[in-house]
Enzyme design. Sequence first.
Site, PDB file in Angstrom:
ATOM      1  N   PHE A 143       0.840  -1.189   0.000  1.00 46.86           N
ATOM      2  CA  PHE A 143       0.000   0.000   0.000  1.00 46.86           C
ATOM      3  C   PHE A 143       0.878   1.242   0.000  1.00 46.86           C
ATOM      4  O   PHE A 143       1.864   1.313   0.732  1.00 46.86           O
ATOM      5  CB  PHE A 143      -0.929   0.022   1.228  1.00 46.86           C
ATOM      6  CG  PHE A 143      -1.875  -1.142   1.278  1.00 46.86           C
ATOM      7  CD1 PHE A 143      -3.116  -1.068   0.670  1.00 46.86           C
ATOM      8  CD2 PHE A 143      -1.531  -2.311   1.930  1.00 46.86           C
ATOM      9  CE1 PHE A 143      -3.994  -2.144   0.710  1.00 46.86           C
ATOM     10  CE2 PHE A 143      -2.402  -3.390   1.978  1.00 46.86           C
ATOM     11  CZ  PHE A 143      -3.638  -3.295   1.367  1.00 46.86           C
ATOM     12  N   ASP A 144       0.509   2.220  -0.821  1.00 44.22           N
ATOM     13  CA  ASP A 144       1.211   3.488  -0.855  1.00 44.22           C
ATOM     14  C   ASP A 144       0.803   4.325   0.359  1.00 44.22           C
ATOM     15  O   ASP A 144      -0.353   4.316   0.769  1.00 44.22           O
ATOM     16  CB  ASP A 144       0.861   4.223  -2.156  1.00 44.22           C
ATOM     17  CG  ASP A 144       1.792   5.405  -2.381  1.00 44.22           C
ATOM     18  OD1 ASP A 144       2.740   5.546  -1.596  1.00 44.22           O
ATOM     19  OD2 ASP A 144       1.562   6.169  -3.322  1.00 44.22           O
ATOM     20  N   LYS A 145       1.772   5.055   0.918  1.00 46.56           N
ATOM     21  CA  LYS A 145       1.468   5.868   2.094  1.00 46.56           C
ATOM     22  C   LYS A 145       0.536   7.025   1.737  1.00 46.56           C
ATOM     23  O   LYS A 145      -0.428   7.296   2.418  1.00 46.56           O
ATOM     24  CB  LYS A 145       2.763   6.414   2.702  1.00 46.56           C
ATOM     25  CG  LYS A 145       3.732   5.328   3.134  1.00 46.56           C
ATOM     26  CD  LYS A 145       3.153   4.439   4.208  1.00 46.56           C
ATOM     27  CE  LYS A 145       4.156   3.437   4.713  1.00 46.56           C
ATOM     28  NZ  LYS A 145       4.721   2.571   3.673  1.00 46.56           N
ATOM     29  N   THR A 146       0.867   7.741   0.668  1.00 46.88           N
ATOM     30  CA  THR A 146       0.017   8.841   0.221  1.00 46.88           C
ATOM     31  C   THR A 146      -0.299   8.629  -1.246  1.00 46.88           C
ATOM     32  O   THR A 146       0.589   8.314  -2.033  1.00 46.88           O
ATOM     33  CB  THR A 146       0.720  10.201   0.395  1.00 46.88           C
ATOM     34  OG1 THR A 146       1.973  10.164  -0.293  1.00 46.88           O
ATOM     35  CG2 THR A 146       0.938  10.504   1.846  1.00 46.88           C
ATOM     36  N   GLY A 147      -1.541   8.764  -1.623  1.00 47.09           N
ATOM     37  CA  GLY A 147      -1.946   8.518  -2.990  1.00 47.09           C
ATOM     38  C   GLY A 147      -2.859   9.598  -3.514  1.00 47.09           C
ATOM     39  O   GLY A 147      -2.926  10.709  -2.994  1.00 47.09           O
TER      40      GLY A 147
END
Length: 318
Positions: A143-147
């Site tokens: 999962f990306d931290k900020t998207g």
Amino acid sequence: GTSIVMHRPGSGSLAAPSGAAIAVVLRTGFDTTQGKLVRTILFSVDRVTVSSKDAFHFLGILLFCAVLSAAYVLREGLSDPERSRFKLFLACSHIITNVVPPEFPITLSLAVTLSLVQLLSNHVYCTEPFRVPFAGQVDCCCFDKTGTLTAEQLEVGAVYGLPDHAPSESGIGAAGLPQSLPFHTMAVMAGCTSNTVVDGELVGDPLDKAAMQSVLWSMIVPDMVSSSDGREKLQILQRFPFQSELARMAVVAKHVGPGEDWRPGVPTSAGASATSYVILAKGSPEALRPLLASVPSDYDETVDMLGRRGMRVICLAW
């Protein structure tokens, strides 16, 4: 409507006069990633079914069983001389042709639909239902931290690896990071950044802005940062911007001030001011570890622990 944060003059045939930079427009009027994602959620038209590969595997198993059954019926029928050969042929053909039942397509679609219902009950919205059957083959999810749908603002949690400066888990307040820090650690957080000032407003990477604001430092002019009381100043003499290949960045800075530690809520003493030159660096823990002269004993354990908690981990060095 675009503000240039940083540029590097070209060389050779691309050199521009007065140290300017040449900008080349590659594409205009293209869609944003966020817009594409929202459009996919609102207007998804893919069929709710399984992949053809999985369907063929299932049909192959049914066909194998049907051939065995037809072969058994054929062998038993040929052993009876009084049995009609025509009826025997019909019986074998019926067994094979009934491999694909009429309910086969809807059965497979129903399996995916029930999976979507289960996901929705757990507050998981699937924009591409045809990918649900592949979920059974997934071993690891990243999962990306900020998207595109999450906030771009970041917040500094704490600084680890300092024996005499224990981290605090209370979060950042009006007085900045609630944790005392050595001066050089604070200098990396405030000075080793790609921030700049455009029209009196601090702009730059969200991580760099969060690090500077957590210790209550500010950028007076481009390449000049100062503490909240104005007693500590850093002038960036040379910046080596972040490169994805190296996974790190560094700056050479001139420091003017007493060089005292950061203590939240405690004003600095009137110490003697001095001038010194420092090299500040930061980057990924994996990239900076081989370059450290002294590695904390719990370095790897701390990085692993913070990563498992979903935090973005940055290594600071000077």
